[in-house]
Design a protein around this motif. Structure first.
Motif, PDB file in Angstrom:
ATOM      1  N   PRO A 123       2.844   3.954  -1.992  1.00 10.22           N
ATOM      2  CA  PRO A 123       1.611   3.205  -2.207  1.00 10.22           C
ATOM      3  C   PRO A 123       0.523   3.606  -1.213  1.00 10.22           C
TER       4      PRO A 123
ATOM      5  N   LYS B  50      -2.373   3.174   1.290  1.00  2.17           N
ATOM      6  CA  LYS B  50      -2.704   2.140   2.263  1.00  2.17           C
ATOM      7  C   LYS B  50      -4.207   2.130   2.512  1.00  2.17           C
TER       8      LYS B  50
ATOM      9  N   LEU C 175      -3.487  -4.939  -8.517  1.00  2.00           N
ATOM     10  CA  LEU C 175      -3.458  -4.448  -7.136  1.00  2.00           C
ATOM     11  C   LEU C 175      -2.423  -3.321  -6.994  1.00  2.00           C
ATOM     12  N   ALA C 176      -1.290  -3.497  -7.646  1.00  2.00           N
ATOM     13  CA  ALA C 176      -0.252  -2.456  -7.612  1.00  2.00           C
ATOM     14  C   ALA C 176      -0.788  -1.163  -8.231  1.00  2.00           C
TER      15      ALA C 176
ATOM     16  N   ARG D 278      -3.124   0.512  -5.845  1.00  2.00           N
ATOM     17  CA  ARG D 278      -2.395   1.142  -4.736  1.00  2.00           C
ATOM     18  C   ARG D 278      -1.649   2.401  -5.206  1.00  2.00           C
TER      19      ARG D 278
ATOM     20  N   LEU E 200       1.865  -4.487  -2.122  1.00  2.00           N
ATOM     21  CA  LEU E 200       1.049  -5.574  -1.568  1.00  2.00           C
ATOM     22  C   LEU E 200       1.275  -5.688  -0.060  1.00  2.00           C
ATOM     23  N   THR E 201       0.208  -6.000   0.660  1.00  2.00           N
ATOM     24  CA  THR E 201       0.365  -6.226   2.097  1.00  2.00           C
ATOM     25  C   THR E 201       0.974  -7.616   2.303  1.00  2.00           C
TER      26      THR E 201
ATOM     27  N   LEU F 127       1.952  -2.865   4.257  1.00  2.00           N
ATOM     28  CA  LEU F 127       2.459  -2.926   2.877  1.00  2.00           C
ATOM     29  C   LEU F 127       3.935  -3.333   2.871  1.00  2.00           C
TER      30      LEU F 127
ATOM     31  N   ALA G  25       6.284  -2.096   1.248  1.00  2.00           N
ATOM     32  CA  ALA G  25       7.144  -0.906   1.264  1.00  2.00           C
ATOM     33  C   ALA G  25       7.397  -0.394   2.680  1.00  2.00           C
TER      34      ALA G  25
END
Lengths: 541, 254
Positions: free
Chosen positions: A291, A293, A316-317, A320, B90-91, B128, B130
């Motif tokens: 993803p 950043k 949002l995904a 990203r 997502l953060t 994030l 991840a």
């Protein structure tokens, strides 16, 4: 190699067989595997029976095979980042790296596992390239040897990279690339001579006469000659032994690299495994990329019956994943549009292609459907999280479909605009088609998600998994059937208006209303499928 | 009553995961679900979270039957699985935004900031999902669960992957939530944790209820019978002949 590593190889092979056989214990498993086998047989038959492939034949492979292998080798050298080719799975890192095994022993183990996998792939490739071979056994052996060569080359490059510091590697790589570019330039200059070649064929003929390229291509041509060998003795034996000798030299070089590669290999392994896990979990190759950043966020959406938060999260995904998305969509766009651009020269079909815009757009959407799977397909491992949320299933199902529908719509509008620009005006049908895009997309992604929730599967198949192949075939058939059925249902109001003899605008409105109603109805079915999805039993392994 | 489980059954084909479970958990109570692997602990929690549908029986959360008023029931509960599943793209803060939106929370930022501080995640606010370690992911999942101030909180192996600071913060937070009136269910193999933290215990074996008792009652029962046992000793003694207890005293076997 340590005896325990042989035992591990044996156990892994048995485990693979056991996993395949376990799936066959149910009627569903047997049926799906049967479908998979039929699909494979049909594919092989279609390849064997296709007369168009035979035009080239073994002669052309003997001539151009070495060049193709050279191109592959260059790609291997360029993409072999540190440790990638000697990456191990997390389980292997856990058990083997700390175990009583020598580094060289582990490299041999790695070579053997890679060879086993490439032999399996060679079996499939054999059917694909059957028209270029004279003997089945020669074709298979040639492919296995070539695949082994590429694996060993990749490992050798990776180990060389690990041996050198990253900085030094970069400088060396630049130097190596410079040398390669210089050699290529030399070949081109030699090939072109005084006059520029008139065709690609002529260029290749002249390039083959270049002593530099000849020197590079000579050992690579042994693989091609083994592949296209007309007789087992002496041709196949002779050329395969020559190719084997090259592989042997590479293997000795790889094993001879007494370098501390374990740390780099474990890091590379983790990276590769993380990517695979992302793809497995998210159901799309877009997730091949980590993803992004630091890109901008989105303002929260209103509640809208639970649709808002779910759609916001998927949007949002998608943002990203912009790197992978853009790459894949551009690639798909290029693949889809290239033939049409090429055909533009033929003025006679311009109008026809203009009228075909809706068909092109629908085909493109079907093509990209799995790439923009920011819906239930990307949440296979998070269905339990979604189920525990205080959001009504209908709102949740609608929310899940919003992102792929938006992405597909943007892609389609770009496509329509592009086609309109190329042909300076699109057909009337395409223009009216634009207003149907959104409900059609809801219908399409609704069908995809419905079938996914009913027959969930992971994106990455294991080699030789007939059951999965069968399931995918069945799902494809069901997808077409469901979509057709839904479109028929959607077309009913328009049909009634047509027979009554209503105004064209009323007809259009009735068609739109029918499609929108069918889409909304389908979302209800998706919501029901989500509600009845049993995470304990339905989640694929 | 915060949680009511009545005659809960769950079967998968011919396999019985849970058979005839009946218990209640009141606000302020911390119930420890204990049992060997395959006892039905996770199945019970997942069914109570609305993830699995019971084969038979009723599950009521804060007066809402999960079968009839699923959304209202889920709005009152938080479920934290053993394997934290975050959204990779997502953060940490965006996870809070999502939860706030899904649970329709207003004025949640200050609470989220406090949770970040409590679980030492302030520096990871813009990281994030991840990029977080297992322990950090666990902490984020816990914070997400606490954000909407649920009346029923369910933990499946809550301490896995946490560092000593995280464990202390976790234990303190569980006690605080219980004191504030939340009903808490904890599934764990750590019997010392259950003994230390829980007010009551439910011991399961192969989907059946062996013991359901308050820990105070259990301790006094053990003292009266002349045994000086810990929960761990009692558990292992129980597991030596579980069928005897199931056959002799079905239901509550205290």
């Amino acid at each position: 190699m340590n005896r325990a590593l042989w035992v591990l190889l044996q156990l892994r092979y048995r485990a693979w067989l056991r996993r395949q056989s376990q799936k066959m214990h149910t009627l569903r498993g047997i049926s799906l595997a049967g479908f998979g086998a039929i699909l494979l047989c049909l594919w092989i038959l279609s390849l064997v029976a296709d007369p168009s492939v035979r035009r080239l034949g073994p002669d052309s492979l003997e001539r151009y095979g070495a060049l193709v292998l050279l191109a592959y080798s260059l790609v291997v050298i360029l993409v072999s980042s540190s440790g990638k080719a000697v990456s191990f799975t997390p389980a292997e890192v856990n058990f083997l790296f700390s175990g009583p095994f020598s580094r060289r022993g582990l490299l041999v183990y790695k070579i053997i596992t890679s060879l086993a996998l490439s032999s399996l792939s060679a079996g499939f490739m054999m059917f694909l390239l059957h028209a270029y071979t004279r003997l089945i056994v020669a074709g298979f052996l040639g492919l296995v040897l070539a695949a082994a060569f590429l694996h060993l080359l990749s490992m050798a490059v990776s180990l060389a990279v690990i041996t050198l510091e990253a900085h030094a590697y970069n400088r060396h790589r630049k130097f190596a690339l410079g040398a390669l570019f210089g050699a290529a330039l030399l070949i081109v200059l030699q090939a072109t001579g005084e006059a520029f070649p008139q065709s690609a064929g002529e260029f290749l003929t002249r390039a083959e006469e270049s002593p530099v390229l000849h020197l590079i291509l000579e050992p690579l041509s042994w693989y091609a000659r083994a592949f296209a060998a007309p007789r087992v003795w002496p041709d196949l034996v002779h050329w395969s032994l020559m190719a084997l000798a090259v592989n042997g030299v590479l293997a000795v070089a790889v094993i001879g690299f007494d370098t501390h590669y374990l740390e780099a290999a474990s890091i590379a392994g983790e990276r590769v495994y993380a990517r695979l896990q992302r793809i497995r979990s998210a159901g799309s190759t877009v997730q091949l990329f980590a993803p992004v950043k630091g890109v901008f966020s989105l303002p929260s959406l209103p509640w809208w019956g639970g649709l808002g938060p779910i759609a916001w999260r998927q949007l949002l995904a998608a943002i990203r994943s912009v790197k992978g998305l853009l790459l894949y969509l551009c690639f798909c766009g290029a693949v889809l549009l290239w033939p049409f651009l090429f055909e533009k020269a033929s003025r006679g079909i311009t109008n026809l292609l203009g009228e075909m815009t809706p068909a092109i757009v629908i085909m493109a959407t079907l093509f990209i459907s799995s790439i923009i799977a920011f819906d239930f397909r990307a949440d296979i491992d998070r269905i339990d999280v979604l189920k525990s949320m205080p959001i009504p299933p209908y709102g949740l199902a609608f929310g899940q479909l919003v992102t792929p529908v938006i992405l597909a719509t943007i892609f389609q509008l770009f496509l329509v605009a592009f086609l309109a620009a190329v042909w300076r005006g699109i057909g009337l049908l395409a223009l009216f088609g634009v207003i149907f895009i959104v409900p059609f997309n809801v219908l399409l992604f609704g069908v995809d998600n419905l079938l996914f929730l009913l027959f969930p599967s992971r994106f990455i198949p294991t080699p030789g998994d007939f059951l999965l192949m069968g399931q995918q075939l069945l799902v494809s058939v069901a997808r077409c059937a469901t979509l057709t059925l839904m479109l028929i249902v959607a077309g009913l109001p328009a049909g009634i208006v047509y027979f009554v003899g209503g105004d064209p605008f009323v007809l259009l409105f009735a068609a739109w209303l029918g499609l929108a109603s069918a889409a909304a109805g389908l979302v209800w079915f998706v919501a029901q499928a989500f509600s009845s999805f049993d995470v304990a039993r339905s989640t694929p392994p | 009553m915060s949680v009511i489980v009545e005659d809960f059954h769950k079967t998968y084909g011919g396999t019985v995961a849970v058979a005839g479970l009946t218990f209640e958990v009141q606000g302020g109570e911390i119930l420890g679900l204990v049992g060997p692997n395959g006892a039905g602990k996770t199945t019970t929690l997942r069914a109570l979270a609305g993830i699995l549908t019971p084969t038979r029986g009723r599950l009521i959360i804060c007066g809402h039957d999960l079968a009839e008023e699923a959304v209202a029931a889920k709005a009152a509960l938080a479920y934290m699985p053993d394997e934290p599943k975050l959204f990779d793209q997502l953060t940490v803060w965006e996870h809070f935004r999502f939860i706030a939106s899904a649970y329709r929370l207003k004025e949640w930022s200050a609470r989220a900031e406090a949770l970040l501080a409590q679980f030492e995640l302030a520096e990871k606010r813009d990281t994030l999902g991840a990029d977080l370690s297992r322990g950090m992911r666990q902490k984020v999942a816990i914070c997400c669960g606490y954000l909407h101030q649920p009346q029923v909180i369910m933990f499946d192996e809550p301490l896995t992957g946490l560092d000593p600071y995280g464990i202390r913060a976790m234990n303190d937070s569980i006690r605080m939530r219980a004191q504030a009136g939340a009903a808490i269910l904890i599934s764990s193999h750590l019997l010392s944790l259950v003994e230390d933290l829980c007010t009551s215990v439910l011991i399961l074996h192969r989907g059946q209820q062996l013991v359901h008792s308050s820990l105070a009652d259990l301790r006094s029962h053990l003292t009266e019978s002349g045994r000086k046992e810990t929960l761990e000793d009692f558990f292992f003694r129980l597991m030596e002949a579980p069928d005897k207890i199931i056959n002799s005293r079905p239901g509550d076997a205290r």
